[in-house]
Design a protein around this motif. Structure first.
Motif, PDB file in Angstrom:
ATOM      1  N   ALA A   1      -0.468   2.787   5.167  1.00 38.50           N
ATOM      2  CA  ALA A   1       0.417   2.424   4.052  1.00 38.50           C
ATOM      3  C   ALA A   1       0.091   1.044   3.506  1.00 38.50           C
ATOM      4  O   ALA A   1      -0.355   0.154   4.238  1.00 38.50           O
ATOM      5  CB  ALA A   1       1.874   2.465   4.508  1.00 38.50           C
ATOM      6  N   HIS A   2       0.338   0.880   2.211  1.00 42.19           N
ATOM      7  CA  HIS A   2       0.304  -0.440   1.594  1.00 42.19           C
ATOM      8  C   HIS A   2       1.739  -0.942   1.461  1.00 42.19           C
ATOM      9  O   HIS A   2       2.679  -0.154   1.384  1.00 42.19           O
ATOM     10  CB  HIS A   2      -0.367  -0.382   0.227  1.00 42.19           C
ATOM     11  CG  HIS A   2      -1.852  -0.281   0.299  1.00 42.19           C
ATOM     12  ND1 HIS A   2      -2.705  -1.078  -0.425  1.00 42.19           N
ATOM     13  CD2 HIS A   2      -2.660   0.533   1.036  1.00 42.19           C
ATOM     14  CE1 HIS A   2      -3.961  -0.775  -0.161  1.00 42.19           C
ATOM     15  NE2 HIS A   2      -3.956   0.210   0.723  1.00 42.19           N
ATOM     16  N   ILE A   3       1.898  -2.259   1.434  1.00 42.27           N
ATOM     17  CA  ILE A   3       3.215  -2.883   1.356  1.00 42.27           C
ATOM     18  C   ILE A   3       3.258  -3.805   0.151  1.00 42.27           C
ATOM     19  O   ILE A   3       2.321  -4.585  -0.083  1.00 42.27           O
ATOM     20  CB  ILE A   3       3.527  -3.692   2.635  1.00 42.27           C
ATOM     21  CG1 ILE A   3       3.576  -2.762   3.850  1.00 42.27           C
ATOM     22  CG2 ILE A   3       4.832  -4.468   2.493  1.00 42.27           C
ATOM     23  CD1 ILE A   3       3.650  -3.495   5.177  1.00 42.27           C
ATOM     24  N   LEU A   4       4.329  -3.709  -0.618  1.00 42.37           N
ATOM     25  CA  LEU A   4       4.551  -4.625  -1.728  1.00 42.37           C
ATOM     26  C   LEU A   4       5.841  -5.394  -1.460  1.00 42.37           C
ATOM     27  O   LEU A   4       6.930  -4.818  -1.417  1.00 42.37           O
ATOM     28  CB  LEU A   4       4.671  -3.884  -3.059  1.00 42.37           C
ATOM     29  CG  LEU A   4       5.030  -4.765  -4.265  1.00 42.37           C
ATOM     30  CD1 LEU A   4       3.910  -5.769  -4.564  1.00 42.37           C
ATOM     31  CD2 LEU A   4       5.322  -3.911  -5.499  1.00 42.37           C
ATOM     32  N   VAL A   5       5.723  -6.700  -1.272  1.00 43.39           N
ATOM     33  CA  VAL A   5       6.884  -7.578  -1.130  1.00 43.39           C
ATOM     34  C   VAL A   5       7.264  -8.068  -2.518  1.00 43.39           C
ATOM     35  O   VAL A   5       6.439  -8.657  -3.223  1.00 43.39           O
ATOM     36  CB  VAL A   5       6.582  -8.774  -0.211  1.00 43.39           C
ATOM     37  CG1 VAL A   5       7.799  -9.696  -0.113  1.00 43.39           C
ATOM     38  CG2 VAL A   5       6.161  -8.291   1.177  1.00 43.39           C
ATOM     39  N   VAL A   6       8.501  -7.806  -2.930  1.00 41.05           N
ATOM     40  CA  VAL A   6       8.990  -8.237  -4.241  1.00 41.05           C
ATOM     41  C   VAL A   6       9.982  -9.370  -4.007  1.00 41.05           C
ATOM     42  O   VAL A   6      11.121  -9.148  -3.602  1.00 41.05           O
ATOM     43  CB  VAL A   6       9.669  -7.084  -5.004  1.00 41.05           C
ATOM     44  CG1 VAL A   6      10.091  -7.546  -6.397  1.00 41.05           C
ATOM     45  CG2 VAL A   6       8.740  -5.884  -5.098  1.00 41.05           C
TER      46      VAL A   6
ATOM     47  N   ASP B   1      -5.409  -6.872   3.365  1.00 43.38           N
ATOM     48  CA  ASP B   1      -5.557  -6.283   2.028  1.00 43.38           C
ATOM     49  C   ASP B   1      -4.604  -5.115   1.794  1.00 43.38           C
ATOM     50  O   ASP B   1      -4.606  -4.525   0.707  1.00 43.38           O
ATOM     51  CB  ASP B   1      -7.004  -5.866   1.766  1.00 43.38           C
ATOM     52  CG  ASP B   1      -7.504  -4.789   2.733  1.00 43.38           C
ATOM     53  OD1 ASP B   1      -6.703  -4.293   3.569  1.00 43.38           O
ATOM     54  OD2 ASP B   1      -8.692  -4.438   2.659  1.00 43.38           O
ATOM     55  N   HIS B   2      -3.790  -4.755   2.786  1.00 43.90           N
ATOM     56  CA  HIS B   2      -2.766  -3.734   2.605  1.00 43.90           C
ATOM     57  C   HIS B   2      -1.419  -4.336   2.209  1.00 43.90           C
ATOM     58  O   HIS B   2      -0.462  -3.581   1.985  1.00 43.90           O
ATOM     59  CB  HIS B   2      -2.588  -2.907   3.887  1.00 43.90           C
ATOM     60  CG  HIS B   2      -3.594  -1.819   4.049  1.00 43.90           C
ATOM     61  ND1 HIS B   2      -4.946  -2.029   3.993  1.00 43.90           N
ATOM     62  CD2 HIS B   2      -3.449  -0.483   4.264  1.00 43.90           C
ATOM     63  CE1 HIS B   2      -5.591  -0.896   4.173  1.00 43.90           C
ATOM     64  NE2 HIS B   2      -4.712   0.066   4.330  1.00 43.90           N
ATOM     65  N   VAL B   3      -1.345  -5.641   2.146  1.00 42.25           N
ATOM     66  CA  VAL B   3      -0.093  -6.316   1.801  1.00 42.25           C
ATOM     67  C   VAL B   3      -0.245  -7.002   0.448  1.00 42.25           C
ATOM     68  O   VAL B   3      -1.216  -7.727   0.216  1.00 42.25           O
ATOM     69  CB  VAL B   3       0.299  -7.353   2.874  1.00 42.25           C
ATOM     70  CG1 VAL B   3       1.604  -8.061   2.483  1.00 42.25           C
ATOM     71  CG2 VAL B   3       0.459  -6.679   4.234  1.00 42.25           C
ATOM     72  N   HIS B   4       0.707  -6.773  -0.447  1.00 44.85           N
ATOM     73  CA  HIS B   4       0.689  -7.317  -1.792  1.00 44.85           C
ATOM     74  C   HIS B   4       2.018  -8.027  -2.061  1.00 44.85           C
ATOM     75  O   HIS B   4       3.032  -7.730  -1.424  1.00 44.85           O
ATOM     76  CB  HIS B   4       0.468  -6.215  -2.822  1.00 44.85           C
ATOM     77  CG  HIS B   4      -0.625  -5.259  -2.442  1.00 44.85           C
ATOM     78  ND1 HIS B   4      -1.946  -5.485  -2.733  1.00 44.85           N
ATOM     79  CD2 HIS B   4      -0.583  -4.069  -1.763  1.00 44.85           C
ATOM     80  CE1 HIS B   4      -2.685  -4.485  -2.272  1.00 44.85           C
ATOM     81  NE2 HIS B   4      -1.872  -3.619  -1.687  1.00 44.85           N
ATOM     82  N   VAL B   5       2.011  -8.937  -3.021  1.00 42.86           N
ATOM     83  CA  VAL B   5       3.222  -9.708  -3.319  1.00 42.86           C
ATOM     84  C   VAL B   5       3.458  -9.730  -4.823  1.00 42.86           C
ATOM     85  O   VAL B   5       2.523  -9.944  -5.609  1.00 42.86           O
ATOM     86  CB  VAL B   5       3.111 -11.156  -2.803  1.00 42.86           C
ATOM     87  CG1 VAL B   5       4.438 -11.899  -3.028  1.00 42.86           C
ATOM     88  CG2 VAL B   5       2.733 -11.187  -1.331  1.00 42.86           C
ATOM     89  N   MET B   6       4.700  -9.517  -5.209  1.00 43.50           N
ATOM     90  CA  MET B   6       5.130  -9.699  -6.593  1.00 43.50           C
ATOM     91  C   MET B   6       6.168 -10.824  -6.607  1.00 43.50           C
ATOM     92  O   MET B   6       7.195 -10.732  -5.934  1.00 43.50           O
ATOM     93  CB  MET B   6       5.749  -8.420  -7.159  1.00 43.50           C
ATOM     94  CG  MET B   6       6.288  -8.579  -8.589  1.00 43.50           C
ATOM     95  SD  MET B   6       7.233  -7.123  -9.159  1.00 43.50           S
ATOM     96  CE  MET B   6       5.966  -5.854  -9.137  1.00 43.50           C
TER      97      MET B   6
ATOM     98  N   LEU C   1       0.935 -13.651   4.443  1.00 45.30           N
ATOM     99  CA  LEU C   1       0.689 -12.334   5.023  1.00 45.30           C
ATOM    100  C   LEU C   1      -0.337 -11.556   4.200  1.00 45.30           C
ATOM    101  O   LEU C   1      -1.228 -10.901   4.743  1.00 45.30           O
ATOM    102  CB  LEU C   1       2.000 -11.547   5.100  1.00 45.30           C
ATOM    103  CG  LEU C   1       3.072 -12.086   6.055  1.00 45.30           C
ATOM    104  CD1 LEU C   1       4.386 -11.346   5.846  1.00 45.30           C
ATOM    105  CD2 LEU C   1       2.611 -11.963   7.508  1.00 45.30           C
ATOM    106  N   ALA C   2      -0.218 -11.644   2.872  1.00 46.23           N
ATOM    107  CA  ALA C   2      -1.132 -10.920   1.989  1.00 46.23           C
ATOM    108  C   ALA C   2      -2.548 -11.482   2.058  1.00 46.23           C
ATOM    109  O   ALA C   2      -3.528 -10.732   1.912  1.00 46.23           O
ATOM    110  CB  ALA C   2      -0.618 -10.965   0.559  1.00 46.23           C
TER     111      ALA C   2
ATOM    112  N   VAL D   1       7.103  -6.741   8.216  1.00 41.18           N
ATOM    113  CA  VAL D   1       5.785  -6.342   7.694  1.00 41.18           C
ATOM    114  C   VAL D   1       4.861  -5.936   8.834  1.00 41.18           C
ATOM    115  O   VAL D   1       4.168  -4.904   8.756  1.00 41.18           O
ATOM    116  CB  VAL D   1       5.169  -7.478   6.861  1.00 41.18           C
ATOM    117  CG1 VAL D   1       3.699  -7.177   6.552  1.00 41.18           C
ATOM    118  CG2 VAL D   1       5.941  -7.667   5.568  1.00 41.18           C
ATOM    119  N   GLY D   2       4.838  -6.701   9.921  1.00 36.60           N
ATOM    120  CA  GLY D   2       3.981  -6.378  11.051  1.00 36.60           C
ATOM    121  C   GLY D   2       4.334  -5.042  11.684  1.00 36.60           C
ATOM    122  O   GLY D   2       3.444  -4.233  11.998  1.00 36.60           O
ATOM    123  N   ARG D   3       5.615  -4.785  11.863  1.00 36.17           N
ATOM    124  CA  ARG D   3       6.050  -3.510  12.450  1.00 36.17           C
ATOM    125  C   ARG D   3       5.731  -2.341  11.524  1.00 36.17           C
ATOM    126  O   ARG D   3       5.366  -1.257  11.982  1.00 36.17           O
ATOM    127  CB  ARG D   3       7.544  -3.573  12.759  1.00 36.17           C
ATOM    128  CG  ARG D   3       7.890  -4.465  13.933  1.00 36.17           C
ATOM    129  CD  ARG D   3       9.381  -4.728  14.017  1.00 36.17           C
ATOM    130  NE  ARG D   3      10.156  -3.506  14.165  1.00 36.17           N
ATOM    131  CZ  ARG D   3      11.470  -3.444  14.055  1.00 36.17           C
ATOM    132  NH1 ARG D   3      12.156  -4.549  13.756  1.00 36.17           N
ATOM    133  NH2 ARG D   3      12.097  -2.295  14.216  1.00 36.17           N
TER     134      ARG D   3
END
Length: 251
Positions: A28-33, A53-58, A48-49, A18-20
């Motif tokens: 970019a936004h990131i969604l971790v599923v 605010d660019h990192v999201h989690v499902m 991390l989320a 995620v950091g890289r």
């Protein structure tokens, strides 16, 4: 643009990936599923989320497979109006530093595939068995389905949202290698422009691969069926006479 990262037991890799990714593509936004990882990957994603605010989690209740995770991410992205979605593994095998090249190629295409098997592509620290499996799988799918894609099983790729809307209009049940093949062939069947960009694929250094014999067998069975259907459709088009316009009988 959204980067979708499915996870299952990736606590040793997720924060670094995620950091890289954030450094490589700050906009970019990131969604971790996360599929209910018992090792605490979901909690790391939440942490991390909470600070970005660019990192999201499902969170999903249990392990339902790679294909189902990506489909959930695609639908999440479309509901929120993202213009493109990138698939990326959580284990570090897909180099986030190559993400800008995939996105640049998307400016002139509908789907961009990060390819190990085109000139300039490579794999690092893979045993011969994995190389043969990947190249053989792509070769078989290419011949069976009549497509020109060199790396049809790769999982580092970018889709425009209109591609996902069209492709996901019908049900997709395939998983793993097979899911990636299915998405590529559907995109081509719909007439979208698909291009390949060379990437370097690096074998994971932490955790265990999710590849299994069942995933490989599923891919072979489904590709064989799709290939058979493709050939039958070709023959049908050849033997079915074209409709001619009825003669004008008016005097």
């Amino acid at each position: 643009m959204l980067v979708a990262i499915p996870t299952y037991n990736e606590r040793e890799n997720l924060a670094e990936v995620v950091g890289r990714t954030r450094r490589a593509a700050p906009e970019a936004h990131i969604l971790v599923v996360d599929d209910g990882s018992p090792d605490g990957t979901g909690e790391i994603a939440d942490a991390l989320a909470s600070g970005d605010d660019h990192v999201h989690v499902m969170h999903r209740a249990d392990k339902q497979g790679l294909g189902a995770a990506y489909i959930a991410a695609f639908r999440w992205a479309m509901e929120r109006g993202y213009g493109a979605v990138v698939e990326m593994d959580a284990d570090g095998s897909h180099l986030p530093e190559e993400l800008p090249r995939l996105l640049a190629a998307l400016d002139g295409a509908d789907v961009v595939l990060g390819s190990r098997w085109v000139p300039g592509g490579s794999v690092v620290n893979w045993p011969l068995r994995r190389r043969l499996l990947s190249r053989g799988g792509s070769f078989y799918a290419r011949i069976a389905l009549g497509i020109s894609v060199r790396d049809v099983t790769g999982g580092y790729r970018a889709y425009r949202s209109e591609v996902l809307e069209r492709v996901l209009a019908s049900d997709i049940e395939s998983q793993g290698y097979c899911f990636q093949i299915d998405m590529a062939r559907r995109s081509l069947d719909e007439g979208f422009q698909v291009v390949e960009v060379p990437i370097q694929f690096v074998e994971r250094t932490h955790g265990e691969s999710k590849m299994s014999q069942g995933i490989v067998l599923e891919a072979m069975a489904r590709v064989t069926r799709w290939g058979f259907d493709h050939r039958v459709d070709q023959v049908r088009r050849l033997v079915t006479p074209s409709k001619r316009q009825a003669p004008d009988t008016l005097s």
